[in-house]
Motif scaffolding. Sequence first.
Motif, PDB file in Angstrom:
ATOM      1  N   ALA A   7     -15.540  18.731 -27.754  1.00 17.48           N
ATOM      2  CA  ALA A   7     -15.011  19.068 -26.562  1.00 17.48           C
ATOM      3  C   ALA A   7     -13.462  18.916 -26.400  1.00 17.48           C
ATOM      4  N   TYR A   8     -12.891  17.662 -27.392  1.00 16.10           N
ATOM      5  CA  TYR A   8     -11.483  17.678 -27.529  1.00 16.10           C
ATOM      6  C   TYR A   8     -10.733  18.436 -28.194  1.00 16.10           C
ATOM      7  N   GLY A   9     -11.515  19.569 -28.874  1.00 18.78           N
ATOM      8  CA  GLY A   9     -10.880  20.564 -29.598  1.00 18.78           C
ATOM      9  C   GLY A   9     -10.554  20.039 -30.956  1.00 18.78           C
ATOM     10  N   VAL A  10     -11.123  18.800 -31.565  1.00 16.93           N
ATOM     11  CA  VAL A  10     -11.229  18.224 -32.947  1.00 16.93           C
ATOM     12  C   VAL A  10     -12.536  18.266 -33.509  1.00 16.93           C
ATOM     13  N   GLY A  15     -10.534  13.926 -41.233  1.00 22.41           N
ATOM     14  CA  GLY A  15      -9.445  13.493 -42.367  1.00 22.41           C
ATOM     15  C   GLY A  15      -8.448  12.354 -42.219  1.00 22.41           C
ATOM     16  N   LEU A  16      -8.442  12.027 -40.818  1.00 20.64           N
ATOM     17  CA  LEU A  16      -7.338  10.867 -40.708  1.00 20.64           C
ATOM     18  C   LEU A  16      -7.915   9.467 -41.191  1.00 20.64           C
ATOM     19  N   ARG A  17      -6.894   9.196 -42.131  1.00 19.20           N
ATOM     20  CA  ARG A  17      -7.337   7.801 -42.837  1.00 19.20           C
ATOM     21  C   ARG A  17      -6.870   6.572 -41.787  1.00 19.20           C
ATOM     22  N   THR A  18      -5.865   6.540 -41.437  1.00 23.72           N
ATOM     23  CA  THR A  18      -5.380   5.246 -40.755  1.00 23.72           C
ATOM     24  C   THR A  18      -4.728   5.764 -39.272  1.00 23.72           C
ATOM     25  N   LEU A  19      -5.358   5.220 -38.483  1.00 19.84           N
ATOM     26  CA  LEU A  19      -4.619   5.335 -36.926  1.00 19.84           C
ATOM     27  C   LEU A  19      -4.177   3.976 -36.435  1.00 19.84           C
ATOM     28  N   PHE A 190      -2.559  14.215 -28.852  1.00 15.55           N
ATOM     29  CA  PHE A 190      -2.559  13.520 -29.845  1.00 15.55           C
ATOM     30  C   PHE A 190      -3.785  14.149 -30.803  1.00 15.55           C
ATOM     31  N   VAL A 191      -5.026  14.211 -30.109  1.00 15.86           N
ATOM     32  CA  VAL A 191      -6.342  14.866 -31.177  1.00 15.86           C
ATOM     33  C   VAL A 191      -6.046  16.272 -31.351  1.00 15.86           C
ATOM     34  N   ARG A 192      -5.265  17.141 -30.523  1.00 13.46           N
ATOM     35  CA  ARG A 192      -5.184  18.432 -31.116  1.00 13.46           C
ATOM     36  C   ARG A 192      -4.242  18.575 -32.049  1.00 13.46           C
ATOM     37  N   LEU A 193      -3.284  17.715 -32.059  1.00 12.44           N
ATOM     38  CA  LEU A 193      -2.354  17.792 -33.209  1.00 12.44           C
ATOM     39  C   LEU A 193      -2.861  17.300 -34.416  1.00 12.44           C
ATOM     40  N   VAL A 194      -3.707  16.327 -34.492  1.00 12.42           N
ATOM     41  CA  VAL A 194      -4.433  15.908 -35.763  1.00 12.42           C
ATOM     42  C   VAL A 194      -5.204  17.073 -36.157  1.00 12.42           C
ATOM     43  N   ASP A 195      -5.761  17.943 -35.331  1.00 14.37           N
ATOM     44  CA  ASP A 195      -6.780  18.872 -35.704  1.00 14.37           C
ATOM     45  C   ASP A 195      -5.937  19.937 -36.356  1.00 14.37           C
ATOM     46  N   ARG A 196      -4.706  20.056 -35.640  1.00 13.20           N
ATOM     47  CA  ARG A 196      -3.872  21.452 -36.446  1.00 13.20           C
ATOM     48  C   ARG A 196      -3.268  21.172 -37.540  1.00 13.20           C
ATOM     49  N   VAL A 197      -2.698  19.668 -37.687  1.00  7.61           N
ATOM     50  CA  VAL A 197      -1.953  19.217 -38.719  1.00  7.61           C
ATOM     51  C   VAL A 197      -2.879  18.841 -39.910  1.00  7.61           C
ATOM     52  N   GLY A 198      -4.069  18.075 -39.827  1.00  2.00           N
ATOM     53  CA  GLY A 198      -4.800  17.404 -40.689  1.00  2.00           C
ATOM     54  C   GLY A 198      -4.252  16.118 -41.336  1.00  2.00           C
ATOM     55  N   PRO A 199      -3.338  15.276 -40.647  1.00  2.00           N
ATOM     56  CA  PRO A 199      -2.743  14.188 -41.246  1.00  2.00           C
ATOM     57  C   PRO A 199      -3.389  13.251 -41.933  1.00  2.00           C
ATOM     58  N   ASP A 242     -12.157   9.896 -35.663  1.00  2.00           N
ATOM     59  CA  ASP A 242     -12.801   9.007 -36.770  1.00  2.00           C
ATOM     60  C   ASP A 242     -12.040   8.451 -37.827  1.00  2.00           C
ATOM     61  N   PRO A 243     -10.960   7.681 -37.650  1.00  2.00           N
ATOM     62  CA  PRO A 243     -10.054   7.122 -38.745  1.00  2.00           C
ATOM     63  C   PRO A 243     -11.018   6.163 -39.510  1.00  2.00           C
TER      64      PRO A 243
END
Length: 543
Positions: A7-10, A15-19, A190-199, A242-243
Amino acid sequence: MRRPADAYGVTDQSGLRTLLVGLGGVCERTLRPHVEAGRASTVGDLIADGAAASMASQVVPETHSAWPSLYTGVNPGRHGVFGRRAFDGRECSRATFRDVREHALWELLDRRGRSSVVVNVPVTAPPSPFDGALVSGWGGPDRPACHPEGALAALDGMPDDYRVYVPGDATGDERVAWSRRLAAARATAFVRLVDRVGPDFGFLGFHQTKTVFRDCPDDPSAQAAVFDAVDDAVATAVEATDPDTVVLASDHGVAPLDGPSFRVNDFLHDRDLLSTTRGGTDALPPRPAADSGHEPDGRSLGARLAGLAAKAGATSQRVASLLDRVGLDGLAGGVLPRRVVWAATERVDRDASVAYARSGERYGVRVNCAGRDPDGVVSPAEYQSVRSDLVDALRTVRTPDGERVFSAVGPAEQFFGGPHVEAGPDVVTVPRRFDVHLDAALCGTQFGDPERAYANVPRGLLALAGDGVDESASVSEPHLFDVAPTVLASLGVPPSTRMDGDVLAPVDTLESTEYAPFTDGPPGDSGPSRRLSRPGQPDGEEP
């Protein structure tokens, strides 16, 4: 294959390792009531289930300085930002990311092939290019600066009025509603940028947990609402990305301010070490309590009297004292037009002073040294003697109740180290238990009522949780400077040998490496670009 977006678009597998979650002004005292009331369950669970401890902040717990210390891992003597203003000779301006003279986490990670998403972290504007995305936070423009340019506007469903600060004219319940709305917007961005960038790395900051104590000092319900909103936003970020590792860290803490205000420039003036002037541009005046920037209609008798007194040569401080005696206090800052207040305000004459506290740098005194400072009056041969005398004099200061004002006073190099120590105060003053407010304004008396109800204190908190953490390992006396090297190690990147902190035990330690010195690249449209190393100057093994 990655799962469908939630629902958040993510996606479930970002693939996020550290938050890294940064909280402004949060310490055990400010957080405990909300955790106990069930309002900060996510943050509370990270602390209860992970490896956590109270964390020492830097000796000068200034927000503008502490956040760069957190994300660089070095003390202000190495990164160069000591307070909310940066000084260049006679000129001063609000400190920005350009004034941070050491590389940030996301810049070092970029060097080692890791990408990052950074949202709402203080003192990150204007951003410079790196592999990832950044939306600036507190200390920058209200409409945040972004890398890449337009990164925020390109996200689907983001509100058009995303901003950094609660509107200045918002009051009461409206302020609380804005705080809740903005906290949620940080998490969405934040969560939408994470989905776009895959950091590999994400850094999400919240400054409201500190500013609510400034804006609503006597409103526990507003404070509770802000902590609840920030906790919901942290939950959104953690659940959606899910880091492997979550690091929760605050820049410093806050505590009720019980003692008086000590005006160090009035102290120096009384000892004939500081000269004053009116008008001019060499220093900033004290901030008016309220100033609309224009002359209101139908000015009162008190306002007319104050204006006549100012034009006749009385300083605004003396005007305020006079009005207070006749029951018209507050008018000097709230009714007089800005031009009258500016012309009548008594300010530090830096060119004629032996020593002074600079605006925006309350925890120390600057010696006006010839050859270093414009028109300095203290010769290099006299500098050490003058500074030593200042240290001795400040150590003896007592409050009107007979209590010591400072727990420690000493030369800057006793507290800081690095190439930029001289950019800060020459004498550092540490308030006793931080229950005395230090004020650089000239008010005519050495002590008075503080302008705020809460003080910054050098004690925050730290928690490490997740699959990438040995939660059974003890976190022994963590420090603000430990955050950056620990984050790097969690991502398999060696810390810099210039960092003042260490990798904390719950994360596997990596041997530090010598990164190339900080340099500025060629100037661009927005000023010099930050660059990790000069061409042909490697900094250790590449991944």
